[in-house]
Design an enzyme around this catalytic site. Sequence first.
Site, PDB file in Angstrom:
ATOM      1  N   ASP A 187       0.863  -1.179   0.000  1.00  0.00           N
ATOM      2  CA  ASP A 187       0.000   0.000   0.000  1.00  0.00           C
ATOM      3  C   ASP A 187       0.902   1.232   0.000  1.00  0.00           C
ATOM      4  OD1 ASP A 187      -2.363   1.621   0.421  1.00  0.00           O
ATOM      5  OD2 ASP A 187      -3.257  -0.136   1.382  1.00  0.00           O
ATOM      6  N   ASP A 234      -3.011   4.699  -2.378  1.00  0.00           N
ATOM      7  CA  ASP A 234      -4.045   5.294  -1.536  1.00  0.00           C
ATOM      8  C   ASP A 234      -4.427   6.694  -2.040  1.00  0.00           C
ATOM      9  OD1 ASP A 234      -5.352   4.891   1.192  1.00  0.00           O
ATOM     10  OD2 ASP A 234      -4.430   6.850   1.484  1.00  0.00           O
ATOM     11  N   GLU A 274      -6.375   4.155  -6.037  1.00  0.00           N
ATOM     12  CA  GLU A 274      -7.671   4.382  -5.393  1.00  0.00           C
ATOM     13  C   GLU A 274      -8.161   5.764  -5.832  1.00  0.00           C
ATOM     14  OE1 GLU A 274      -9.761   4.559  -0.961  1.00  0.00           O
ATOM     15  OE2 GLU A 274      -7.776   5.386  -1.277  1.00  0.00           O
ATOM     16  N   HIS A 324     -11.343  -2.760   3.214  1.00  0.00           N
ATOM     17  CA  HIS A 324     -11.311  -2.423   4.640  1.00  0.00           C
ATOM     18  C   HIS A 324     -12.083  -1.149   4.971  1.00  0.00           C
ATOM     19  CE1 HIS A 324      -8.336  -0.037   2.666  1.00  0.00           C
ATOM     20  NE2 HIS A 324      -8.239   0.737   3.719  1.00  0.00           N
ATOM     21  N   ASP A 325     -12.568  -0.443   3.945  1.00  0.00           N
ATOM     22  CA  ASP A 325     -13.341   0.784   4.175  1.00  0.00           C
ATOM     23  C   ASP A 325     -14.840   0.569   3.974  1.00  0.00           C
ATOM     24  OD1 ASP A 325     -10.994   2.290   4.554  1.00  0.00           O
ATOM     25  OD2 ASP A 325     -10.830   2.735   2.415  1.00  0.00           O
TER      26      ASP A 325
END
Length: 541
Positions: free
Chosen positions: A98, A199, A241, A315-316
């Site tokens: 990440d 990210d 993302e 995870h969000d």
Amino acid sequence: MEKKWWHQSVVYQVYPHSFQDTNGDGVGDLQGVITRLDYLHYLGIDTIWLSPVYESPNDDNGYDISDYQAIMAEFGTMADMEELIAEAKKREIKIIMDLVVNHTSDEHAWFIEARQSKENPYRDYYIWRDPINGNEPNQLRSIFSGSAWQFDETTSQYYLHLYSKKQPDLNWENPHLRQEIYQMMNFWIDKGIGGFRMDVIDTIGKLPDQEITSNGPKLHDYLQEMNQATFGNKDLMTVGETWGATTDIAKLYSDPKRNELSMIFQFEHVGLDQQAGKDKWDLKPLSIPELKQVLSKWQTSLGNEGWNSLFWNNHDLPRIISRWGNDQDYREESGKMFAILLHMMKGTPYIYQGEEIGMTNYPIKDISEAQDIETINMYHERLTLGFTPEEILCSINAKGRDNARTPMQWDNSEHAGFTTGTPWLHVNPNYQTINVKTALAKKDSIFYTYKQLIELRKNNELIVWGDYQLVTDTPDDVFAYYRTLNNEQWLVVCNMSEKNQPYTLADQAMTLVISNYPQKQIPTGKLNLRPYEAFVLKTSK
Ligand code: NOJ
């Protein structure tokens, strides 16, 4: 389009806090990931996206990095990380790291320096502005509630933070900063990783004074520069993302000719159960016709000028079975239906840990049970706006990020086999029945549907490269589409509701590829689809 390994990959996301603890401190760790590699290999995935494992004070669970080239102590050491990369490689699994470079932690050495004085050489690595009439420079809001500007006493200026005030935004206009980031990326590339998940990469070109955060004018220049300075000439995979991306914007990122990224995460479908112009917390029911329209648009618009990623979960996001399926009466059926619907599409599929065993949301009764900063800040903000605690908890239980972050359910021993200590976040009590051990023992569990889908993708070019066509003449709640390659045609039929639905098969079915109900014979003619029934047929063209 030149064929790359990641076009045919299936990615599994590991959220290390919650995956597997091996030292009893209640937090997952890298040795834990290593012990579960054989399981992931058995599932069939060939790529792991590892959420951040870098040193971090954990204001946002590792998305606030204080040292990009060190491992968080709770997770282990750099030697553990190297072991993970090597052990994964033995099983032909690549590790995607990440990359969180929109911001750092306020405890990163750069920020500690930067806030010392206006003259500090690192000052310009971040975004500082003078107060205007004693107030914040403008109305920019943090995604985690409140103003995006934090006043810093030492120099009497504000710094920008699109996330928490412990996540100051980096200033990408500074060329030295950009070079440092590229060096850091090369450090990881040299360790043998398979690529990066980037990210909120759409915000690195922001223009804070104009209150423009995503898709700033220099965004793509920076990505092209990054590509050249780091992964461009290597066989790596990159996924950005990008919350606000349209299909045209997706092509800017992922058209191979433009030398930016392999693919992006687009979130248009994820926003379909929120009220227009409002926050994710402002709920509305999903319209399945809208979902069909949005996903079909993404399937057909990119052509050879871009590549899709396919996902329901991360995870969000809340767990898909609880969100758009039925986690009580049809957990298995709806879980398998979502798997079939997504994994038969064109693009690179992502599985979020626990999705493959049908993990569900865990509703909380009181805000004291929440861990996530986004949820906690929003709760307090909405209280001051006049919402009742019940209303806010309803939104949290539907959309809160802790839903996806409860520990992975490995077996029915205490704490689901996640830890021998006290888990950092509550385990979902349904671990007694929903866990890996039970799923592996049951030959028709959700796990085996995922395993079969991964296997099918490996062995059928049609799934990777075939054209997509929505079947329009269906009841609203039935999502059906064709995939075609050369002379081959597959039909995917999914009943997205818990009601029976009529469906007439127009084609001559030849082979049943996969189904989430036992089928006595190959479906044909006029059908009465059962709740959440899904199947794939090879049909004659
Ligand atoms: C997106 C990440 O997925 C999320 O978990 C994080 O809070 C924000 N970016 C900020 O880094």
